[in-house]
Design a protein around this motif. Structure first.
Motif, mmCIF file in Angstrom:
data_model
loop_
_atom_site.group_PDB
_atom_site.id
_atom_site.type_symbol
_atom_site.label_atom_id
_atom_site.label_comp_id
_atom_site.label_asym_id
_atom_site.label_seq_id
_atom_site.Cartn_x
_atom_site.Cartn_y
_atom_site.Cartn_z
ATOM 1 N N MET A 58 -79.956 11.934 51.543
ATOM 2 C CA MET A 58 -81.340 11.686 51.185
ATOM 3 C C MET A 58 -81.973 10.796 52.250
ATOM 4 N N GLY A 59 -83.296 10.683 52.197
ATOM 5 C CA GLY A 59 -83.967 9.683 53.009
ATOM 6 C C GLY A 59 -84.485 10.191 54.337
ATOM 7 N N PRO A 83 -89.735 13.214 46.433
ATOM 8 C CA PRO A 83 -89.283 12.317 45.365
ATOM 9 C C PRO A 83 -88.654 11.046 45.916
ATOM 10 N N LYS A 84 -88.941 9.936 45.262
ATOM 11 C CA LYS A 84 -88.366 8.649 45.644
ATOM 12 C C LYS A 84 -87.875 7.932 44.396
ATOM 13 N N GLY A 85 -87.279 6.763 44.587
ATOM 14 C CA GLY A 85 -86.902 5.922 43.466
ATOM 15 C C GLY A 85 -85.976 6.605 42.480
ATOM 16 N N ALA A 89 -85.420 10.511 42.663
ATOM 17 C CA ALA A 89 -84.552 10.956 43.744
ATOM 18 C C ALA A 89 -83.091 10.628 43.449
ATOM 19 N N MET A 90 -82.834 9.417 42.956
ATOM 20 C CA MET A 90 -81.451 9.024 42.711
ATOM 21 C C MET A 90 -80.836 9.852 41.584
ATOM 22 N N LEU A 131 -80.496 1.848 40.403
ATOM 23 C CA LEU A 131 -80.929 3.195 39.983
ATOM 24 C C LEU A 131 -79.762 4.178 40.023
ATOM 25 N N PHE A 132 -78.827 3.979 40.960
ATOM 26 C CA PHE A 132 -77.628 4.806 40.975
ATOM 27 C C PHE A 132 -76.830 4.591 39.696
ATOM 28 N N ALA A 133 -76.604 3.325 39.332
ATOM 29 C CA ALA A 133 -75.849 3.027 38.120
ATOM 30 C C ALA A 133 -76.544 3.577 36.877
ATOM 31 N N ALA A 134 -77.862 3.436 36.845
ATOM 32 C CA ALA A 134 -78.622 3.945 35.683
ATOM 33 C C ALA A 134 -78.493 5.447 35.588
ATOM 34 N N ALA A 135 -78.541 6.137 36.724
ATOM 35 C CA ALA A 135 -78.421 7.591 36.718
ATOM 36 C C ALA A 135 -77.039 8.042 36.273
#
Length: 476
Positions: free
Chosen positions: A395-396, A422-424, A427-428, A466-470
């Motif tokens: 990504m990025g 997509p961001k934030g 995206a994650m 956000l990675f952990a939340a996903a």
């Protein structure tokens, strides 16, 4: 320079912010005539300016390039590069430039017990500085010392040296920026953990970057600690001007040689700070006392242990300190295990060297990477990671740099890219979804971006959160 000589001295502080504001206040308290300059003029700067003006400090916003008339000394925030117009003007006028670390070093106070200031045990390197410094502080605390992790982490170094209740010893993390502006710093002992390309736009060249790292060895009293796996760190020790009797002490993930710390049969051992280095070693801790016991974390633990042992800490305190240590968030942090797949957040791996160390810790990885590469090359990273990768999710802004490196050095690894837009969180969530499709039981889905985060996230912390939340979000 002692505190008295600041009276009526005209000092310019370059930059409002984390180090600039405290430096301005400290100088004003000691009678200096202080002017703060900053190129910004936003709400944050305006609020800080009002606070300082109320203390009798002059603040110039929107102009960080012009040297105030009569300036006798500049104290700069670490991020200001050496080629800034303000510093060119200072050089022409013969004005000395210090950083906040240099100011703190000059303001150290003697301890009542010894009549000398608290020793500084200093840590630098491209990666691992914060973890090593915090491990060191934990070990010193376990040894019964009043200490703190300071400098580029934790407590402000100025606050630490001026604390009402003095510290016995300080664990000091120093960036290359801070070392550049600290000409008289002479640590009790220091370590360069590793040197890999980073911040070259600031330093101008790899040679200049390494030289600034090497400043940490100047004037060392007991030990210059280096990484046997990184020849540059040993070369910097050889070039250093140290106190007579100071020794070079290496750390290694293998069995230690003479005057080294290393690993034998799952134990961290010391052949440097024992009476009979030729024939004996001291057991310090178990590999399993290191949290988590990834190879680069073990290396950091050995470096911390070497500095602590140079200061005179007993082996038991090394073990107890490592057991008590909890790493900061986003540093190879375990998030969850789902369907036999482990999810690891190493969002702090913001350059190729850090990502390579993280990838080497796991056998089979679905790698989430990408962001702002800051001009870094990814070929060596891709080559080293090839044998560990099941797949990569990129990504990025600079994801193409990693894609091209993988195509050249790991052509059999499946690669999927997130499109621009997509961001934030959005995206994650998509990156984690794609990673799950590739992952098999026994694999690790690893966020180790090798890049900075600001193209898609507020900072590396938000990226990791956000990675952990996903990962733990319910399936749609």
């Amino acid at each position: 320079m002692n505190e008295v000589t600041f009276r009526q001295k005209r000092v310019t502080v370059a930059g409002l912010g984390v180090s600039g504001v405290p430096a301005a206040k400290v100088l004003r308290e000691r009678g200096a005539v202080v002017t703060v300059v900053d190129g910004g003029d936003g709400p944050r700067q305006q609020a800080q300016a009002e606070e300082l003006r109320a203390l009798g400090i002059t603040v110039r916003l929107g102009d960080g390039d012009t040297l105030p008339e009569g300036t006798e000394l500049i104290v700069t925030s670490p991020g200001w590069p050496p080629f800034a117009p303000l510093f060119k003007a200072a050089a022409q006028a013969g004005v000395e430039i210090w950083g906040d670390v240099e100011l703190a070093w000059r303001l150290r106070r003697p301890l009542p017990e010894t009549g000398e200031p608290a020793p500084w045990l200093c840590v630098t390197g491209t990666n691992g500085k914060t973890t090593t410094t915090q491990m060191l502080a934990s070990i010193l605390t376990a040894a019964g010392k009043r200490t703190a992790a300071v400098g580029n982490v934790g407590v402000s170094v100025l606050d630490a040296v001026l604390a009402e209740e003095p510290y016995d010893v300080l664990a000091v993390e120093l960036s290359s920026y801070q070392l550049h502006w600290a000409p008289s710093l002479r640590p009790f002992s220091g370590v360069v953990l590793n040197v890999a390309p980073d911040h070259l736009d600031w330093h101008g060249s790899m040679e200049a970057y390494a030289a600034d790292k090497g400043r940490i060895y100047e004037g060392n009293v007991v030990a210059c600690v280096y990484n046997t796996a990184d020849p540059t760190t040993e070369a910097l020790v050889r070039e250093a001007d140290v106190v007579e009797g100071c020794r070079a002490v290496g750390f290694t993930l293998g069995a230690p040689g003479l005057s080294q710390l290393g690993v034998v049969d799952g134990l961290l051992v010391d052949r440097a700070f024992v009476a009979d280095r030729q024939r004996a070693a001291a057991e310090l801790a178990s590999v399993n006392d290191v949290n988590p016991p990834a190879p680069h974390n073990i290396a950091d633990a050995l470096a911390a242990a070497a500095l602590a042992r140079a200061y005179g800490v007993e082996p038991r305190a090394v073990r107890d300190g490592l057991r008590a240590f909890t790493p900061d968030k986003h540093r190879i942090a375990f998030v969850a295990e789902q369907d036999g797949v482990r999810y690891i957040d190493d969002s702090k791996a913001t350059n190729p060297h850090a990502a390579a160390a993280s990838l080497a810790a796991y056998e089979s990885v679905v790698w989430i990477a990408g962001g702002l590469a800051k001009g870094a090359e990814m070929d060596e990273l891709a080559q080293g990671a090839a044998g560990h990768l099941r797949a990569a999710v990129l990504m990025g802004q600079d994801r193409a740099v990693i894609r091209e490196a993988l195509a050249a050095h790991a052509p059999g690894v499946p690669v999927v890219e997130l499109p621009d837009g997509p961001k934030g969180a959005e995206a994650m969530a998509e990156a984690v979804r794609l990673a799950r499709e590739f992952a098999r039981p026994g694999d690790t889905v690893l966020l180790a971006p090798a890049c900075a985060s600001m193209d898609m996230f507020t900072n590396y912390g938000e990226r990791g959160d956000l990675f952990a939340a996903a990962v733990v979000a319910p399936a749609p």
